[in-house]
Write a protein that holds these residues in place. Structure first.
Motif, PDB file in Angstrom:
ATOM      1  N   ASN A  97      12.887  -0.992   4.270  1.00  6.29           N
ATOM      2  CA  ASN A  97      14.345  -1.161   4.195  1.00  6.29           C
ATOM      3  C   ASN A  97      14.766  -2.295   3.271  1.00  6.29           C
ATOM      4  O   ASN A  97      15.695  -3.058   3.553  1.00  6.29           O
ATOM      5  N   ARG A  98      14.016  -2.412   2.164  1.00  4.53           N
ATOM      6  CA  ARG A  98      14.422  -3.354   1.121  1.00  4.53           C
ATOM      7  C   ARG A  98      14.124  -2.720  -0.230  1.00  4.53           C
ATOM      8  O   ARG A  98      13.186  -1.936  -0.377  1.00  4.53           O
ATOM      9  N   PHE A  99      14.936  -3.059  -1.205  1.00 13.33           N
ATOM     10  CA  PHE A  99      14.837  -2.493  -2.544  1.00 13.33           C
ATOM     11  C   PHE A  99      13.499  -2.865  -3.167  1.00 13.33           C
ATOM     12  O   PHE A  99      13.098  -4.028  -3.166  1.00 13.33           O
ATOM     13  N   SER A 100      12.779  -1.861  -3.698  1.00 14.08           N
ATOM     14  CA  SER A 100      11.479  -2.112  -4.322  1.00 14.08           C
ATOM     15  C   SER A 100      11.298  -1.219  -5.546  1.00 14.08           C
ATOM     16  O   SER A 100      12.132  -0.353  -5.844  1.00 14.08           O
ATOM     17  N   ARG A 101      10.184  -1.437  -6.202  1.00 16.73           N
ATOM     18  CA  ARG A 101       9.898  -0.697  -7.436  1.00 16.73           C
ATOM     19  C   ARG A 101       9.868   0.809  -7.228  1.00 16.73           C
ATOM     20  O   ARG A 101      10.204   1.570  -8.141  1.00 16.73           O
ATOM     21  N   VAL A 102       9.478   1.262  -6.047  1.00 15.52           N
ATOM     22  CA  VAL A 102       9.394   2.702  -5.829  1.00 15.52           C
ATOM     23  C   VAL A 102      10.777   3.344  -5.792  1.00 15.52           C
ATOM     24  O   VAL A 102      10.960   4.488  -6.215  1.00 15.52           O
ATOM     25  N   ASP A 103      11.775   2.613  -5.337  1.00 16.71           N
ATOM     26  CA  ASP A 103      13.147   3.118  -5.376  1.00 16.71           C
ATOM     27  C   ASP A 103      13.601   3.307  -6.822  1.00 16.71           C
ATOM     28  O   ASP A 103      14.267   4.290  -7.161  1.00 16.71           O
ATOM     29  N   VAL A 104      13.238   2.362  -7.658  1.00 15.51           N
ATOM     30  CA  VAL A 104      13.591   2.436  -9.080  1.00 15.51           C
ATOM     31  C   VAL A 104      12.950   3.666  -9.707  1.00 15.51           C
ATOM     32  O   VAL A 104      13.612   4.458 -10.400  1.00 15.51           O
ATOM     33  N   GLN A 105      11.665   3.842  -9.454  1.00 13.22           N
ATOM     34  CA  GLN A 105      10.961   4.937 -10.113  1.00 13.22           C
ATOM     35  C   GLN A 105      11.398   6.299  -9.578  1.00 13.22           C
ATOM     36  O   GLN A 105      11.497   7.262 -10.337  1.00 13.22           O
ATOM     37  N   LEU A 106      11.681   6.388  -8.286  1.00 11.63           N
ATOM     38  CA  LEU A 106      12.154   7.663  -7.763  1.00 11.63           C
ATOM     39  C   LEU A 106      13.492   8.040  -8.387  1.00 11.63           C
ATOM     40  O   LEU A 106      13.703   9.212  -8.756  1.00 11.63           O
ATOM     41  N   LEU A 107      14.399   7.092  -8.529  1.00  8.42           N
ATOM     42  CA  LEU A 107      15.675   7.403  -9.181  1.00  8.42           C
ATOM     43  C   LEU A 107      15.449   7.863 -10.621  1.00  8.42           C
ATOM     44  O   LEU A 107      16.060   8.843 -11.066  1.00  8.42           O
ATOM     45  N   GLU A 108      14.571   7.174 -11.338  1.00 13.70           N
ATOM     46  CA  GLU A 108      14.273   7.582 -12.716  1.00 13.70           C
ATOM     47  C   GLU A 108      13.794   9.032 -12.750  1.00 13.70           C
ATOM     48  O   GLU A 108      14.253   9.835 -13.578  1.00 13.70           O
ATOM     49  N   ILE A 109      12.888   9.392 -11.840  1.00 17.86           N
ATOM     50  CA  ILE A 109      12.333  10.744 -11.797  1.00 17.86           C
ATOM     51  C   ILE A 109      13.407  11.763 -11.417  1.00 17.86           C
ATOM     52  O   ILE A 109      13.475  12.860 -11.989  1.00 17.86           O
ATOM     53  N   PHE A 160       9.516  12.814  -0.240  1.00 19.82           N
ATOM     54  CA  PHE A 160      10.447  11.687  -0.231  1.00 19.82           C
ATOM     55  C   PHE A 160      11.670  11.974   0.635  1.00 19.82           C
ATOM     56  O   PHE A 160      12.227  11.062   1.258  1.00 19.82           O
ATOM     57  N   GLU A 161      12.071  13.236   0.710  1.00 21.13           N
ATOM     58  CA  GLU A 161      13.141  13.621   1.640  1.00 21.13           C
ATOM     59  C   GLU A 161      12.698  13.324   3.074  1.00 21.13           C
ATOM     60  O   GLU A 161      13.468  12.782   3.879  1.00 21.13           O
ATOM     61  N   LYS A 162      11.456  13.663   3.401  1.00 18.46           N
ATOM     62  CA  LYS A 162      10.921  13.432   4.755  1.00 18.46           C
ATOM     63  C   LYS A 162      10.792  11.941   5.055  1.00 18.46           C
ATOM     64  O   LYS A 162      11.083  11.501   6.179  1.00 18.46           O
ATOM     65  N   VAL A 163      10.342  11.168   4.078  1.00 15.14           N
ATOM     66  CA  VAL A 163      10.230   9.714   4.279  1.00 15.14           C
ATOM     67  C   VAL A 163      11.591   9.132   4.664  1.00 15.14           C
ATOM     68  O   VAL A 163      11.713   8.358   5.629  1.00 15.14           O
ATOM     69  N   LEU A 164      12.626   9.510   3.920  1.00 19.73           N
ATOM     70  CA  LEU A 164      13.966   9.000   4.194  1.00 19.73           C
ATOM     71  C   LEU A 164      14.458   9.472   5.562  1.00 19.73           C
ATOM     72  O   LEU A 164      15.101   8.711   6.296  1.00 19.73           O
ATOM     73  N   ALA A 174       0.829  -1.203   0.000  1.00 22.41           N
ATOM     74  CA  ALA A 174       0.000   0.000   0.000  1.00 22.41           C
ATOM     75  C   ALA A 174       0.865   1.256   0.000  1.00 22.41           C
ATOM     76  O   ALA A 174       0.578   2.228  -0.725  1.00 22.41           O
ATOM     77  N   LEU A 175       1.929   1.262   0.797  1.00 26.66           N
ATOM     78  CA  LEU A 175       2.853   2.395   0.805  1.00 26.66           C
ATOM     79  C   LEU A 175       3.516   2.572  -0.562  1.00 26.66           C
ATOM     80  O   LEU A 175       3.608   3.684  -1.087  1.00 26.66           O
ATOM     81  N   ILE A 176       3.984   1.458  -1.111  1.00 24.22           N
ATOM     82  CA  ILE A 176       4.611   1.509  -2.432  1.00 24.22           C
ATOM     83  C   ILE A 176       3.636   2.075  -3.454  1.00 24.22           C
ATOM     84  O   ILE A 176       4.001   2.945  -4.262  1.00 24.22           O
ATOM     85  N   LEU A 180      12.965   3.281   0.468  1.00 27.50           N
ATOM     86  CA  LEU A 180      11.758   4.029   0.819  1.00 27.50           C
ATOM     87  C   LEU A 180      10.762   3.213   1.637  1.00 27.50           C
ATOM     88  O   LEU A 180      10.054   3.760   2.476  1.00 27.50           O
ATOM     89  N   VAL A 181      10.694   1.907   1.389  1.00 28.04           N
ATOM     90  CA  VAL A 181       9.699   1.073   2.071  1.00 28.04           C
ATOM     91  C   VAL A 181      10.351  -0.206   2.596  1.00 28.04           C
ATOM     92  O   VAL A 181      10.979  -0.946   1.825  1.00 28.04           O
TER      93      VAL A 181
END
Length: 221
Positions: free
Chosen positions: A151-163, A136-140, A90-92, A148-149
């Motif tokens: 403490n494991r690598f997920s799709r949202v980390d990928v998309q944030l880097l892309e953005i 996203f700064e506040k989340v971190l 849900a967070l992702i 972001l979610v």
């Protein structure tokens, strides 16, 4: 027949680029079939390959999938990039939906009419720096973890880097006020599969040039 996913789109970013990023991050090789002219899109429609007569379309696991979010959801689930439970998912989803909104602003800028580009550019940078990146700064900061979610690598980390990388193309110092996003960018960029995707010669697409815009418009309109 190749077992690799096959991506049907034009030879550019658009709504396929998050899919390319996610497959690359998962370490999945994929093939691309580029539409060069409107007839290529018409043929896909006539052949019944596009459920809603739209691309992106991805052939994967015997399916012809359309709709960017559905495709990304499937890939993330298949390759364990979608959190460990429903709450993480849900967070992702919340974060990804926001990033998709921002992606729409960044992605469409090159295609805007000349008389609206200045206003769109100002709106795009304002929302990036004042609405989305502060979240996203506040989340971190709040959870103090590398991802972001959960403490494991997920799709949202990928998309944030892309953005982040897209936003830097428009304003190179856009992360100046976001030290945790700066660290996040460096950290995620060094994940081996992503580092490979960021190298020259990968299937990552560049920012569209002015000369490419009419060709893309001709395919879809």
């Amino acid at each position: 027949m190749s077992g690799k996913p096959k991506l049907h789109y034009f030879n550019g970013r658009g709504r396929m680029e998050p899919i390319r990023w996610l497959l690359a991050a998962a370490g999945v090789e994929f093939e691309e079939c580029f539409m060069e002219k409107k007839d290529d899109l018409i043929k896909l429609r006539k052949d019944g390959f596009l459920l809603f007569e739209q691309v992106p379309m991805v052939e994967i696991d015997g399916m012809k999938m359309v709709q960017t979010r559905a495709i990304c959801n499937y890939i993330a689930s298949k390759y364990n990039l979608y959190g460990k439970d429903l709450k993480e998912r849900a967070l992702i989803d919340m974060y990804v939906e926001a990033l998709m909104d921002l992606n729409e602003l960044l992605m469409t800028y090159p295609y805007k009419p000349a008389d609206t580009k200045e206003q769109h550019f100002a709106n795009m940078l304002d929302k990036t720096t004042n609405r989305y990146f502060p979240v996203f700064e506040k989340v971190l900061k709040d959870h103090g973890q590398d991802y972001l979610v959960g403490n494991r690598f997920s799709r949202v980390d990928v998309q944030l880097l892309e953005i982040i990388l897209m936003a830097e193309e428009f304003k190179p110092d856009i992360l100046a006020k976001f030290p945790l996003l700066q660290s996040f960018k460096a950290r995620i960029s060094n994940i081996p599969t992503i580092k490979k995707f960021l190298q020259p010669g990968s299937q990552r697409k560049p920012l569209p040039e002015e000369k490419d815009i009419p060709k893309v418009i001709q395919i879809f309109y």
